[in-house]
Design a protein around this motif. Structure first.
Motif: not given
Length: 210
Positions: A68-83
């Motif tokens: 779920l957190d990965g899906v949220m990050a992709r939808l929010a455009g916040s995927s990155g090295r920290w996550g």
């Protein structure tokens, strides 16, 4: 790691929930942390009390936060090295909690030392599997290989733990943990061999480039 088809399925399944949480202002990191806390509580509170079925159910309610957190990050455009770093680190916390909870129960009041010892072995070898890949990738090698990926190890362990809680012979879990320990050891060997091969190819190619 979930294979590509399973990840695609769960992405579709959790996308509506991910969109809803984002609308409510929930951050992906929050889901990651809450999910980890839920797994830790389920494993270190329920399992040591011998509540294997309810512990498994409690953990299952939180374990999919990893998707779920990965899906949220992709939808929010916040995927990155920290996550990616946070997710990977807390995955290790979850795995350790599950096997530690089983160890405490079976080496204690559960009085089944073979299962407890194998839980320790799975915990240690699981950490080694993850470390081998992390170290290899930090050095620039491709090490995404092996027969015992994290998701498979965790799912199989939880399924059989829950079944033992419902009355299945504890030896079924013992056998499963033994097989997982062997598979994890093989995976470590596969990753070491993969990095060694890539390193040898790198050394062979270097003189030609010079």
């Amino acid at each position: 790691m979930l294979n590509r088809h399973a990840r695609a399925f769960f992405t579709r399944l959790f996308t509506p929930t991910a969109r809803l949480l984002l609308r409510w202002g929930v951050a992906p990191d929050t889901v990651t942390i809450v999910g980890t806390l839920g797994v830790v509580v389920g494993a270190l509170v329920f399992f040591p009390l011998g509540e294997l079925f309810w512990g498994t159910m409690f953990i299952t309610a939180f374990v999919f936060s990893d998707v779920l957190d990965g899906v949220m990050a992709r939808l929010a455009g916040s995927s990155g090295r920290w996550g990616n770093f946070l997710d990977s680190t807390l995955d290790r916390v979850q795995d350790t909690a599950v096997f530690l909870g089983l160890t405490v129960w079976f080496l204690g009041a559960g009085d089944h030392p073979p299962t407890g010892v194998l839980a320790v072995a799975c915990m240690a070898l699981g950490m080694l599997v993850s470390y081998a890949r992390a170290k290899a990738e930090a050095l620039g090698f491709d090490c995404n290989t092996g027969i015992a990926e994290r998701a498979e190890r965790l799912v199989v362990t939880l399924v059989f733990t829950g079944l033992v809680g419902l009355g299945l012979s504890v030896w079924a879990l013992t056998v499963v943990l033994g097989l997982l320990a062997v598979a994890s050891a093989i995976t470590v060997g596969q990753r070491v061999a993969t990095v060694h091969r890539q390193s040898a190819q790198e050394r062979t190619a270097s003189p030609a480039q010079d």
